[in-house]
Design a protein around this motif. Structure first.
Motif, PDB file in Angstrom:
ATOM      1  N   SER A   1      -9.958  -3.277 -17.318  1.00  0.00           N
ATOM      2  CA  SER A   1     -10.115  -2.309 -15.931  1.00  0.00           C
ATOM      3  C   SER A   1      -9.955  -0.614 -16.129  1.00  0.00           C
ATOM      4  N   GLU A   2      -9.134   0.429 -17.180  1.00  0.00           N
ATOM      5  CA  GLU A   2      -8.757   1.075 -17.488  1.00  0.00           C
ATOM      6  C   GLU A   2     -10.066   1.684 -17.652  1.00  0.00           C
ATOM      7  N   ILE A   3     -10.583   1.301 -19.253  1.00  0.00           N
ATOM      8  CA  ILE A   3     -12.003   1.778 -20.086  1.00  0.00           C
ATOM      9  C   ILE A   3     -13.351   1.359 -18.612  1.00  0.00           C
ATOM     10  N   THR A   4     -13.044   0.779 -17.879  1.00  0.00           N
ATOM     11  CA  THR A   4     -14.833   0.352 -16.597  1.00  0.00           C
ATOM     12  C   THR A   4     -14.555   1.776 -15.664  1.00  0.00           C
ATOM     13  N   ASP A   5     -13.388   1.828 -15.594  1.00  0.00           N
ATOM     14  CA  ASP A   5     -12.894   3.503 -14.547  1.00  0.00           C
ATOM     15  C   ASP A   5     -12.726   4.100 -15.551  1.00  0.00           C
ATOM     16  N   TRP A   6     -12.888   4.589 -16.680  1.00  0.00           N
ATOM     17  CA  TRP A   6     -13.394   5.207 -17.504  1.00  0.00           C
ATOM     18  C   TRP A   6     -15.204   6.272 -18.031  1.00  0.00           C
ATOM     19  N   LEU A   7     -15.763   4.977 -18.035  1.00  0.00           N
ATOM     20  CA  LEU A   7     -16.851   4.780 -17.764  1.00  0.00           C
ATOM     21  C   LEU A   7     -17.599   5.065 -16.460  1.00  0.00           C
TER      22      LEU A   7
END
Length: 76
Positions: A53-59
């Motif tokens: 979810s942190e990678i998705t938020d960053w994207l």
């Protein structure tokens, strides 16, 4: 105490992070050192992974920033 993590927490490994972001390993670690990319969590004695979810938020942030830059217009 209420759990502060999403119920469907998923950890992804570096190769998956590279595939999702399009970034090379060296770029990921460089951005982490700059403080502009999520840091991994330890998942074993010699293994780390990133919270999906942190990678998705960053994207999502990268897309928003890219599209909100002045001077960029949508194709007509």
């Amino acid at each position: 105490m209420r759990n502060k993590f999403p119920e469907a927490l998923a950890i992804i490994r570096r190769k998956q992070v590279e595939a999702r972001t399009g970034l090379a390993r060296s770029t990921i670690y460089s951005k982490m050192a700059e403080g502009t990319f999520p840091k991994p969590v330890n998942i074993g004695p010699r293994a780390v992974g990133w919270v999906e979810s942190e990678i998705t938020d960053w994207l999502n942030t990268q897309v928003e920033q890219s599209r909100s830059k002045t001077g960029r217009k949508a194709a007509a």
